[in-house]
Design a protein around this motif. Structure first.
Motif, PDB file in Angstrom:
ATOM      1  N   CYS A   1      40.885  41.837  38.289  1.00  0.00           N
ATOM      2  CA  CYS A   1      41.567  40.823  39.094  1.00  0.00           C
ATOM      3  C   CYS A   1      40.623  39.762  39.636  1.00  0.00           C
ATOM      4  O   CYS A   1      39.453  40.026  39.913  1.00  0.00           O
ATOM      5  N   SER A   2      41.163  38.575  39.799  1.00  0.00           N
ATOM      6  CA  SER A   2      40.424  37.479  40.420  1.00  0.00           C
ATOM      7  C   SER A   2      40.346  37.713  41.919  1.00  0.00           C
ATOM      8  O   SER A   2      40.972  38.629  42.469  1.00  0.00           O
ATOM      9  N   ASN A   3      39.585  36.874  42.582  1.00  0.00           N
ATOM     10  CA  ASN A   3      39.617  36.850  44.045  1.00  0.00           C
ATOM     11  C   ASN A   3      41.009  36.410  44.500  1.00  0.00           C
ATOM     12  O   ASN A   3      41.724  35.726  43.765  1.00  0.00           O
ATOM     13  N   ALA A   4      41.379  36.797  45.711  1.00  0.00           N
ATOM     14  CA  ALA A   4      42.656  36.353  46.272  1.00  0.00           C
ATOM     15  C   ALA A   4      42.643  34.838  46.430  1.00  0.00           C
ATOM     16  O   ALA A   4      41.616  34.254  46.786  1.00  0.00           O
ATOM     17  N   TYR A   5      43.773  34.189  46.146  1.00  0.00           N
ATOM     18  CA  TYR A   5      43.833  32.731  46.285  1.00  0.00           C
ATOM     19  C   TYR A   5      44.972  32.262  47.177  1.00  0.00           C
ATOM     20  O   TYR A   5      45.026  31.089  47.552  1.00  0.00           O
ATOM     21  N   CYS A   6      45.904  33.166  47.537  1.00  0.00           N
ATOM     22  CA  CYS A   6      47.013  32.813  48.433  1.00  0.00           C
ATOM     23  C   CYS A   6      47.377  34.003  49.304  1.00  0.00           C
ATOM     24  O   CYS A   6      47.324  35.158  48.851  1.00  0.00           O
ATOM     25  N   ASN A   7      47.763  33.723  50.546  1.00  0.00           N
ATOM     26  CA  ASN A   7      48.324  34.749  51.420  1.00  0.00           C
ATOM     27  C   ASN A   7      49.835  34.788  51.234  1.00  0.00           C
ATOM     28  O   ASN A   7      50.462  33.779  50.911  1.00  0.00           O
TER      29      ASN A   7
ATOM     30  N   GLY B   1      45.583  38.655  37.266  1.00  0.00           N
ATOM     31  CA  GLY B   1      45.116  39.861  36.591  1.00  0.00           C
ATOM     32  C   GLY B   1      44.812  39.639  35.120  1.00  0.00           C
ATOM     33  O   GLY B   1      45.596  39.013  34.398  1.00  0.00           O
ATOM     34  N   PHE B   2      43.665  40.167  34.678  1.00  0.00           N
ATOM     35  CA  PHE B   2      43.262  40.159  33.268  1.00  0.00           C
ATOM     36  C   PHE B   2      43.095  41.596  32.793  1.00  0.00           C
ATOM     37  O   PHE B   2      43.206  42.539  33.576  1.00  0.00           O
TER      38      PHE B   2
ATOM     39  N   ALA C   1      37.898  37.055  34.452  1.00  0.00           N
ATOM     40  CA  ALA C   1      38.119  37.120  35.899  1.00  0.00           C
ATOM     41  C   ALA C   1      36.996  36.412  36.649  1.00  0.00           C
ATOM     42  O   ALA C   1      37.242  35.633  37.579  1.00  0.00           O
ATOM     43  N   ALA C   2      35.756  36.667  36.249  1.00  0.00           N
ATOM     44  CA  ALA C   2      34.608  36.011  36.893  1.00  0.00           C
ATOM     45  C   ALA C   2      34.632  34.507  36.631  1.00  0.00           C
ATOM     46  O   ALA C   2      34.308  33.701  37.514  1.00  0.00           O
TER      47      ALA C   2
END
Length: 297
Positions: free
Chosen positions: A151-157, A257-258, A265-266
């Motif tokens: 998974c990527s870093n969070a980008y939205c709450n 998600g990948f 992801a990075a």
């Protein structure tokens, strides 16, 4: 006599050259087929190393999602109809905060983007089966998601909220008051997880938008959907003007998600950081009214 001696020397030299030629040919052939220990075998050993390096590079590319996506020239994104993140405009093109950011990320990789609607409950299977390359659709970073995907870093709450008819909103202002309601929730979603956690009775539907339709039609008392979707799709000026949201059930974050172990992801984290820094991420968010939910990168 001199002629005889000269002829003898000539014949001897010819036999000698013929023998050398035969030995050289056998040596090369043996080196190729048996790996003998002479100089020709060293040449074959060198060739084997080259083949091994080539195979190693091939294996490395096979393990790299980045190389895989660039080789086929397309980033395939798994989505559902989810305004304001992914939805179609009047021309049938996918737009939304997630759709626009996905297209920009694909462009940064030098590939095109393709959107495929998926059954949300099967998102992990679709990803592992390479039907899609990523899930980018306001996806909550649950334990199931983070353990099954890179998974990527969070980008939205975000949060899960309860949707009810506006006329009944005053009756449902806490979790105790909603206990006996019948709910509609998207199968496999964070909303379904909240319904399970609270022991609520619910009907699983294909998409969150279907859950809204159930409440509007009166076939379900309430729904649980993402707060970002609720802000865009219900209330005055929307197609669901008679619906509203009341109880906030949790706090959560969105991520992309990948496949597990994917190097994409990075790459996306780097893209997020750069687009947040240059303002393009926030500009995109403002287009769809989600700027208050964007997480600092």
């Amino acid at each position: 006599m001199k002629k005889l001696i000269a002829l003898s020397l000539t014949l001897m030299l010819s036999f000698s050259l013929a023998a050398c030629g035969k030995e050289s040919g056998q040596s090369t052939n043996n080196a190729e087929n048996t790996g003998s220990a002479d100089g020709s075998a060293d040449q074959d050993s060198s060739g084997s190393e080259s083949d091994s390096d080539s195979e190693s590079d091939s294996d490395s590319n096979a393990d790299s999602d980045m190389a895989y996506v660039k080789d086929k020239g397309t980033l395939i994104v798994g989505i559902t109809e989810f305004e304001p993140m992914d939805y179609k405009d009047e021309n049938g093109n996918w737009i939304g905060f997630d759709a626009d950011m996905a297209a920009a990320f694909a462009e940064s990789l030098g590939v095109s983007v393709e959107f495929i609607e998926i059954d949300w409950d099967n998102k992990i299977m679709e990803l592992d089966g390479r039907t899609i390359d990523c899930v980018w659709n306001g996806m909550t970073l649950t334990d199931e998601v983070t353990s099954s995907m890179e998974c990527s870093n969070a980008y939205c709450n975000n949060a899960q909220v309860v949707i009810v008819p506006s006329a009944k909103a005053d009756d449902y202002q806490d979790t105790e008051s909603i206990a006996d309601l019948s709910f509609a929730v998207e199968a496999g979603s964070a909303g379904a997880a909240q319904a399970d956690l609270l022991g609520l009775s619910y009907t699983p539907v294909k998409q969150q938008s279907d859950a809204l339709m159930e409440v509007a039609a009166g076939t379900s008392d309430a729904a649980i959907i993402d707060s970002l979707m609720a802000a865009a799709m219900i209330g005055e000026g929307t197609g669901y003007a008679d619906l509203t949201y009341t109880v906030g059930l949790n706090k959560e974050e969105y991520g992309v998600g990948f496949r597990k172990g994917s190097d994409l992801a990075a790459a996306l984290n780097d893209f997020f950081a750069a687009s947040y820094k240059d303002g393009s991420m926030m500009e995109c968010a403002e287009t769809y009214g989600v700027q208050a939910a964007v997480t600092k990168q």
